[in-house]
Design an enzyme around this catalytic site. Structure first.
Site, PDB file in Angstrom:
ATOM      1  N   TYR A   1       0.741  -1.423   0.159  1.00 11.76           N
ATOM      2  CA  TYR A   1      -0.016   0.117   0.001  1.00 11.76           C
ATOM      3  C   TYR A   1       0.793   1.343   0.144  1.00 11.76           C
ATOM      4  O   TYR A   1       1.957   1.197   0.667  1.00 11.76           O
ATOM      5  CB  TYR A   1      -0.768  -0.128   1.024  1.00 11.76           C
ATOM      6  CG  TYR A   1      -1.707   1.261   1.315  1.00 11.76           C
ATOM      7  CD1 TYR A   1      -2.859   1.417   0.580  1.00 11.76           C
ATOM      8  CD2 TYR A   1      -1.434   2.214   2.134  1.00 11.76           C
ATOM      9  CE1 TYR A   1      -3.645   2.373   0.514  1.00 11.76           C
ATOM     10  CE2 TYR A   1      -2.182   3.253   2.531  1.00 11.76           C
ATOM     11  CZ  TYR A   1      -3.559   3.604   1.736  1.00 11.76           C
ATOM     12  OH  TYR A   1      -4.190   4.473   1.682  1.00 11.76           O
TER      13      TYR A   1
ATOM     14  N   ASP B   1       9.536   2.751  -0.475  1.00  9.90           N
ATOM     15  CA  ASP B   1       8.343   3.511   0.260  1.00  9.90           C
ATOM     16  C   ASP B   1       8.653   3.116   1.946  1.00  9.90           C
ATOM     17  O   ASP B   1       8.323   2.022   2.317  1.00  9.90           O
ATOM     18  CB  ASP B   1       6.909   3.264  -0.149  1.00  9.90           C
ATOM     19  CG  ASP B   1       5.870   3.475   0.907  1.00  9.90           C
ATOM     20  OD1 ASP B   1       6.249   4.128   1.825  1.00  9.90           O
ATOM     21  OD2 ASP B   1       4.824   3.571   0.359  1.00  9.90           O
TER      22      ASP B   1
ATOM     23  N   LYS C   1       4.688   8.963   8.925  1.00 16.00           N
ATOM     24  CA  LYS C   1       4.497   8.288  10.145  1.00 16.00           C
ATOM     25  C   LYS C   1       5.458   8.865  11.258  1.00 16.00           C
ATOM     26  O   LYS C   1       5.551   9.869  11.683  1.00 16.00           O
ATOM     27  CB  LYS C   1       4.152   6.782  10.071  1.00 16.00           C
ATOM     28  CG  LYS C   1       3.331   6.500   8.941  1.00 16.00           C
ATOM     29  CD  LYS C   1       2.951   4.936   9.305  1.00 16.00           C
ATOM     30  CE  LYS C   1       1.532   4.641   8.207  1.00 16.00           C
ATOM     31  NZ  LYS C   1       0.410   4.063   8.451  1.00 16.00           N
TER      32      LYS C   1
HETATM   33  N1  PMP Z   1       3.084   3.912   2.310  1.00 15.41           N
HETATM   34  C1  PMP Z   1       3.110   3.028   3.068  1.00 15.41           C
HETATM   35  C2  PMP Z   1       3.740   1.898   3.083  1.00 15.41           C
HETATM   36  C3  PMP Z   1       1.836   3.251   4.034  1.00 15.41           C
HETATM   37  O1  PMP Z   1       1.722   2.160   5.142  1.00 15.41           O
HETATM   38  C4  PMP Z   1       0.894   4.149   4.177  1.00 15.41           C
HETATM   39  C5  PMP Z   1      -0.153   4.228   5.374  1.00 15.41           C
HETATM   40  N2  PMP Z   1      -0.471   3.325   6.058  1.00 15.41           N
HETATM   41  C6  PMP Z   1       1.098   5.231   3.409  1.00 15.41           C
HETATM   42  C7  PMP Z   1       2.215   5.137   2.165  1.00 15.41           C
HETATM   43  C8  PMP Z   1       0.277   6.310   3.204  1.00 15.41           C
HETATM   44  O2  PMP Z   1       0.759   7.278   4.338  1.00 15.41           O
HETATM   45  P1  PMP Z   1      -0.355   8.366   4.848  1.00 15.41           P
HETATM   46  O3  PMP Z   1      -1.735   7.563   5.401  1.00 15.41           O
HETATM   47  O4  PMP Z   1       0.241   9.057   5.638  1.00 15.41           O
HETATM   48  O5  PMP Z   1      -1.004   9.031   3.620  1.00 15.41           O
END
Ligand code: PMP
Length: 433
Positions: free
Chosen positions: A149, A244, A271
């Site tokens: 994701y 990511d 995060k």
């Molecule tokens: N990349 C990864 C690997 C994630 O786990 C997430 C959110 N769980 C995101 C991007 C998106 O981040 P945000 O919810 O802060 O937009």
């Protein structure tokens, strides 16, 4: 503590929320849709490793807001940083001293961040890395991995086509088919599929986007040598390799993931780096980053980007994490939880697998080791739901999805782990096949 609780106040707050907030939640992962409906618990406050709901129940928290909370809720040092920023100004709309101070701190931990930009979420960070990679390569197709994701921008809400060399299909209503056609999704940990996609699309590929350790279909580590192979394929194609690290950055160690000695060209973070406040960051090789405005032709901007509250909270959090012995402590606790869960599940004849990497893990209901999304999907959803509800009703907070991780914080203790294991024991007994 091992008693079922009342959540009547939560129920009425949830009913009330649904009258104004779409679906009663501000992010769908918080609904209990995938664990049989039910009412999500409404929290009133959080402190350390505990959440407290509106009925006065206390929960040991292993969700940690899906990753950002690593020093516990409402950590005094972070609260103080936020309070200071609130008094001294939080949004300037000009350069501020906090921006280089913060960027230097990130760069000191991850020297590959030759240039960095602050944004407001992981979604924004990943979305922008794709734009920058496309600007740099003057190509448009992206390779990503099934089950990973990357936020909710159009390009990454795309599911696999029918084979590794077929383009994707929209994974969400509202994502244009034309966008999905730019994206190829291949299985994680599968070199042959990646090579097949690479040879089919060749120099149309702008970027390969990957979670170097997966956090989104459970914690799944790459096979030894897999990331090196991904790096090799990116090099052969002349494509940009993007990690990511929105979940993984500073989760397992003070810095980025270290696996196979591979470095990407660009990173996306979020995060943890904001200490629990809204944040995102992307960066990497200077030559690629110089595509971005005002130096280059790729546009990215943000009214709230680099706001002093998020940066000062992030600095306070990184300062706490720079005492790296805390990672060892969290890992020791994670191991204790892992082995305790395995032993208790075995004792009750419930087949489970734990995928742990350092300070985080996922408990899958099924006998097989999980190495890709298809295997994760194949695990037992009913058993997970029953386990999830039993733990919640007895004061242990897990994410309401079988694909999520359990995260440790610096505030979890051995006593909390042992209390969790006692409750898990009764859950396994209840779901015994
Ligand atoms: N990349 C990864 C690997 C994630 O786990 C997430 C959110 N769980 C995101 C991007 C998106 O981040 P945000 O919810 O802060 O937009």
């Amino acid at each position: 503590m091992n008693v079922k609780r009342s959540i009547s106040q939560s129920e009425s707050w949830y009913e009330r929320a649904k009258e104004s907030i779409l679906g009663g939640v501000n992010s769908p992962a918080r609904s209990f849709k995938s664990v049989g409906g039910h009412t999500p618990v409404t929290m009133a406050r959080a402190q350390g490793a505990y959440l407290y709901d509106v009925d006065g129940n206390r929960y040991i928290d292993y969700v940690c807001a899906y990753g950002p909370i690593i020093t516990g809720h409402a950590h005094p040092a972070i609260a103080e940083a936020v309070a200071n920023a609130s008094r001294e100004g939080y949004l300037f709309g000009t350069p501020s001293v906090w921006e280089p101070l913060y960027a230097e701190r990130l760069k000191a931990a991850i020297p590959e961040l030759e240039r960095v930009r602050m944004v407001n979420s992981g979604t924004e960070a990943v979305m922008t890395t794709l734009r920058v990679a496309r600007a740099y390569t003057k190509r448009s197709r992206i390779i990503k991995f099934a089950g990973c994701y990357h936020g909710h921008s159009d390009a990454v809400l795309v599911a696999a086509g029918s084979g590794p060399s077929s383009v994707g299909v929209p994974d969400s209503a509202g994502v244009p088919a034309s966008t999905a056609q730019e994206v190829i999704t291949v299985p994680f940990n599968d070199v042959a599929s990646l090579r097949q996609a690479a040879s089919h699309y060749g120099e149309e590929i702008a970027a390969i986007l990957i979670e170097p350790v997966v956090g989104n279909f459970g914690i799944v580590t790459p096979h030894p040598g897999y990331l090196a192979e991904v790096r090799r394929v990116a090099n052969e194609l002349g494509a940009v390799l993007i990690y990511d690290e929105v979940i993984t950055g500073f989760r397992f160690r003070y810095g980025a993931v270290e696996f196979d000695d591979v470095k990407p060209d660009l990173y996306a973070f979020g995060k943890i780096i904001g200490g629990g406040l809204p944040i995102g960051a992307y960066g990497g090789r200077r030559e690629i980053m110089e595509q971005v405005s005002p130096l280059g032709p790729a546009y990215q901007a943000g009214t709230m980007a680099g706001n002093a509250i998020s940066l000062r909270a992030g600095l306070a959090c990184l300062q706490l994490l720079s005492d790296t012995t805390i990672y060892e402590r969290m890992e020791t606790l994670a191991k204790r939880l892992e082995s305790g869960l395995l032993a208790r599940a075995r004792a009750h004849g419930v087949a489970v697998t734990v995928n742990r990497y350092k300070t985080a893990f996922t408990l899958f209901f099924g006998p097989e080791k999980i190495e890709n999304y298809a295997q994760a999907m194949d695990t037992n959803s009913q058993q997970f739901s029953a386990f999830f509800h039993h733990l919640l009703e007895h004061g242990v907070h897990l994410a309401p999805s079988k694909y999520e991780a359990w995260f440790l914080t610096t505030e979890h203790t051995e006593a909390m782990i042992d209390e969790t294991l006692a409750i898990a024991d009764s859950a396994f007994a209840a779901i015994r096949p």
